[in-house]
Scaffold this active site. Structure first.
Site, PDB file in Angstrom:
ATOM      1  CG  ASN A   1       3.441  24.531 -15.535  1.00  0.00           C
ATOM      2  OD1 ASN A   1       3.367  25.717 -15.798  1.00  0.00           O
ATOM      3  ND2 ASN A   1       3.468  23.588 -16.436  1.00  0.00           N
ATOM      4  CG  MET A   2       8.617  23.507 -10.342  1.00  0.00           C
ATOM      5  SD  MET A   2      10.266  24.052  -9.962  1.00  0.00           S
ATOM      6  CE  MET A   2      10.374  25.623 -10.763  1.00  0.00           C
ATOM      7  CE  LYS A   3       6.261  30.988  -7.135  1.00  0.00           C
ATOM      8  NZ  LYS A   3       7.654  30.607  -7.099  1.00  0.00           N
ATOM      9  CB  THR A   4       0.393  24.459 -10.714  1.00  0.00           C
ATOM     10  OG1 THR A   4       0.894  25.382 -11.660  1.00  0.00           O
ATOM     11  CG2 THR A   4      -1.098  24.344 -10.849  1.00  0.00           C
TER      12      THR A   4
ATOM     13  CG  ASP B   1      10.638  28.445  -6.122  1.00  0.00           C
ATOM     14  OD1 ASP B   1       9.441  28.428  -6.472  1.00  0.00           O
ATOM     15  OD2 ASP B   1      11.086  29.224  -5.254  1.00  0.00           O
TER      16      ASP B   1
END
Lengths: 329, 351
Positions: free
Chosen positions: B112-115, B156
């Site tokens: 969940n890197m985008k959180t 990413d």
């Protein structure tokens, strides 16, 4: 495929109306933390399209009030969610559009907003402490709409924005962060509200913004990233405040936004062929409005609200979009 | 260490089915929800866990079992920000080992890197870990953290929150060795993708921004500048139509008050329509465009015009000619911008 030159307003109105119906839908539940913001996006888009009454006013006002977090003195994005500055701004914007701002306890909300400012000048979103110039903008915008801007420490706020200015003339989310069109939008709009556009190297920034336009006509948010309809607003609103909207190719951007319309279910997506959502629907229509697209109402790019309402409150700043084209041209 | 007794994909007992949780009163969410199409985490498990979460928040319980509960919730929904905050509060209240928590977070972040919350939680842990009372060797902690961030960025490379966290970490520790280590790191990233704007921005942040050495002598600063100018020229020669590199070049020239005209010999070959035969001669100070480059390079024309107009005199006329080419041929999309520059220059306005 014939090129789409028309904005299918009735279709988008139906799309926005249907959003509240899909309580079974996956996305409805996953996005509870954006609910109030989504209602603001839907209502603003409807208003600009001339169909403000497509959603029930009383139900909407009651929903907004059910998001009131009485402990914190602000609005959360959903009933039972903690107050957040973004949701608080959305609540105020909705209530102004519905002519029901008298429902707000202005003293308490002002106190809540001001309590989120950090010693450095930036704002947290809520008590959990995420810092971002987006929240600074929410605070400045909300205080201005409430008529309480004079209670803000302007110097401290402006100083923080200045420190977010990067070598390319752009602004980031916090000091040291990369320039990003969304952050440029909120910093520029905040400075406009605070009458401090002098902090911006206007020519450099306007050029950086113009450089966001890709050969396909759409805008990206940073160099070498993909185009996305929402940048139509982030980039254009900043350019409108700098009075340089003419520096981009309006025809190509218009064509790009229209190509992202979903002609079956209505709504606008982030790019052609993707699923629409209310966020991109709102920002696509907002972008078209600033481009002078015929048949749309004027949108104030400083407050992201219908221009007439901002004028009525005496808050209009010196911005410039493209002239509104007459229908049928 | 995970407080979960089983792996995610084995269906656990609901909290309402577990005797050891019977003392907690679950509280349901506001809206009555009809049966949804089962998404990944909007399930009876999620509803049950969040009901019990609301229950413990109401009583203010901070205990080990709350760590289990909050871990389950954030694994199902990393955007549940109050679960993160309450977890942190519980970690402190139970004196849980925070370095162990960091390791657990390494696993969760992978999904969940985008959180934002994932990074905010790490920020809180790192800040707490390196505060006076709990200090191990801070540089060790920072180095491990930089490695973790690097692994995330590898998947990413332009993730905005991740880069912002890296910048925060470096500024927080403010260690000379750590700052220096960023140069080879950025270089590796640019070798993979010379158009990575986040990497270029980070380089500026490290070299000229927050990471710049305040005790550097003018001679040392001069060396750094020359090194960076050589660096960006090399990168431009590899891929001339790269806005990030040209922005970086302009940025460092402005920062150091170096006239753009010093870059005229370098820039000129990039403004021609094709790579000239004599350009085979290697000039280390002025690397030429690679033979497969698309010329003329718009950014080079822009830069050349800028150098001319700033020099003044007959430079103004030369700039106008270049802007006309841009407006009419090479960058017609921004025609009005180039025409604005022409008008301003002919009206004698200085920038």
């Amino acid at each position: 495929m014939t090129s789409n030159r028309e904005l299918h307003i009735p279709l988008h109105v139906k799309y926005i109306q249907a959003l509240g119906d899909s309580k079974d839908d996956l996305m409805y539940h996953l996005t509870a933390h954006l609910r109030l913001n989504a209602i603001y996006w839907g209502l603003t888009a409807l208003t600009i399209m001339g169909h403000k009454n497509a959603l029930n006013r009383d139900e909407m006002i009651e929903f907004v009030m059910s998001c009131w977090d009485d402990e914190a003195g602000g609005f959360g994005p959903h009933p039972d969610h903690d107050a957040h500055v973004h949701a608080t701004l959305s609540a105020i914007q909705i209530l102004i559009m519905q002519d029901a701002l008298d429902r707000v306890d202005v003293d308490r909300v002002t106190k809540f907003i001001l309590s989120l400012q950090q010693p450095s000048g930036v704002f947290a979103g809520d008590k959990y402490g995420e810092l971002d110039t987006r929240f600074l903008y929410c605070a400045v915008n909300a205080l201005s709409l409430l008529g309480r801007l004079h209670e803000l420490d302007t110097e401290k706020t402006v100083d923080y924005i200045r420190l977010c200015r990067n070598f390319d003339g752009g602004f980031g989310a916090v000091i040291g962060a990369e320039s990003h069109a969304a952050q440029v939008c909120v910093c520029t709009a905040s400075l406009a509200i605070l009458d401090r556009l002098d902090v911006i190297d206007q020519q450099t920034l306007a050029w950086w913004l113009a450089e966001r336009q890709l050969p396909n006509g759409g805008f990206n948010g940073r160099p070498e990233k993909l185009e996305d309809v929402c940048y139509s607003y982030w980039v254009l609103s900043a350019l409108a405040i700098l009075k340089k909207v003419s520096w981009i190719d309006a025809e190509k951007l218009t064509a790009f936004i229209l190509s992202a319309e979903d002609l079956e279910q209505g709504g606008i997506a982030d790019r052609p062929g993707d699923q629409p959502d209310v966020f991109h629907t709102h920002f696509g229509i907002a972008g078209l409005s600033l481009l002078g697209f015929p048949g749309l109402g004027d949108l104030d790019p400083v407050y992201c609200m219908p221009a007439k309402l901002i004028e009525a409150r005496g808050l209009t700043k010196d911005w410039q979009g493209l002239p509104r084209r007459a229908l049928g041209l | 260490m995970s407080y979960l007794s089983s792996e995610d994909d084995v269906a656990p007992l609901l909290y309402c089915e577990r005797p050891e949780w019977q003392d907690v009163t679950p509280i349901s969410q506001y809206e009555a929800v009809s049966s949804p199409i089962a998404p990944i985490f909007y399930t009876p498990e999620y509803k049950d866990a969040t009901n019990y979460f609301r229950g413990v928040v109401k009583t203010g319980e901070t205990s080990e079992r709350v760590l289990e509960l909050t871990e389950r919730i954030i694994r199902m929904n990393p955007a549940h920000y109050s679960a993160w905050q309450y977890r942190y509060r519980t970690l402190l209240a139970t004196n849980a080992p925070l370095d162990v928590e960091l390791k657990l977070m390494d696993q969760i972040a992978a999904h969940n890197m985008k959180t934002y919350q994932v990074w905010h939680h790490r920020r809180l842990l790192i800040t707490q870990l390196t505060s006076a009372s709990l200090a191990k060797d801070p540089v060790d902690t920072a180095t491990a953290e930089l490695e973790f961030i690097g692994n995330v960025l590898a998947l990413d490379t332009k993730n905005y929150h991740t880069w912002s966290y890296r910048q925060w970490l470096l500024a927080h520790f403010d260690d000379a060795g750590l700052w220096l280590g960023e140069l080879p790191y950025v270089d590796d990233l640019l070798l993979e993708d010379v158009r990575n704007n986040s990497a270029w921005h980070h380089r500026y942040f490290v070299v000229f921004g927050r990471g710049s050495r305040s005790q550097a002598t003018p001679a040392e600063e001069g060396e750094v500048l020359q090194r960076e100018i050589r660096y960006v020229k090399d990168k431009i020669s590899v891929a001339p139509n790269n806005p990030s590199a040209w922005n970086y070049l302009r940025g460092i020239l402005e920062y150091s008050n170096t006239p753009f005209s010093t870059l005229l010999p370098f820039t000129e070959p990039y403004t021609r329509a094709y790579v000239q035969p004599t350009d085979d001669v290697v000039d280390l100070d002025n690397p030429k465009p690679s033979s497969d480059a698309t010329l003329p390079c718009v950014a080079a024309l822009d830069f050349l015009a800028e150098a001319y107009v700033r020099a003044g005199g007959d430079g103004v006329g030369k700039a106008v000619e270049l802007w006309k080419q841009l407006a009419n041929e090479h960058d017609t999309m921004r025609k009005k911008y180039w025409e604005y520059r022409i008008k301003e220059a002919l009206e004698g306005k200085t920038n």
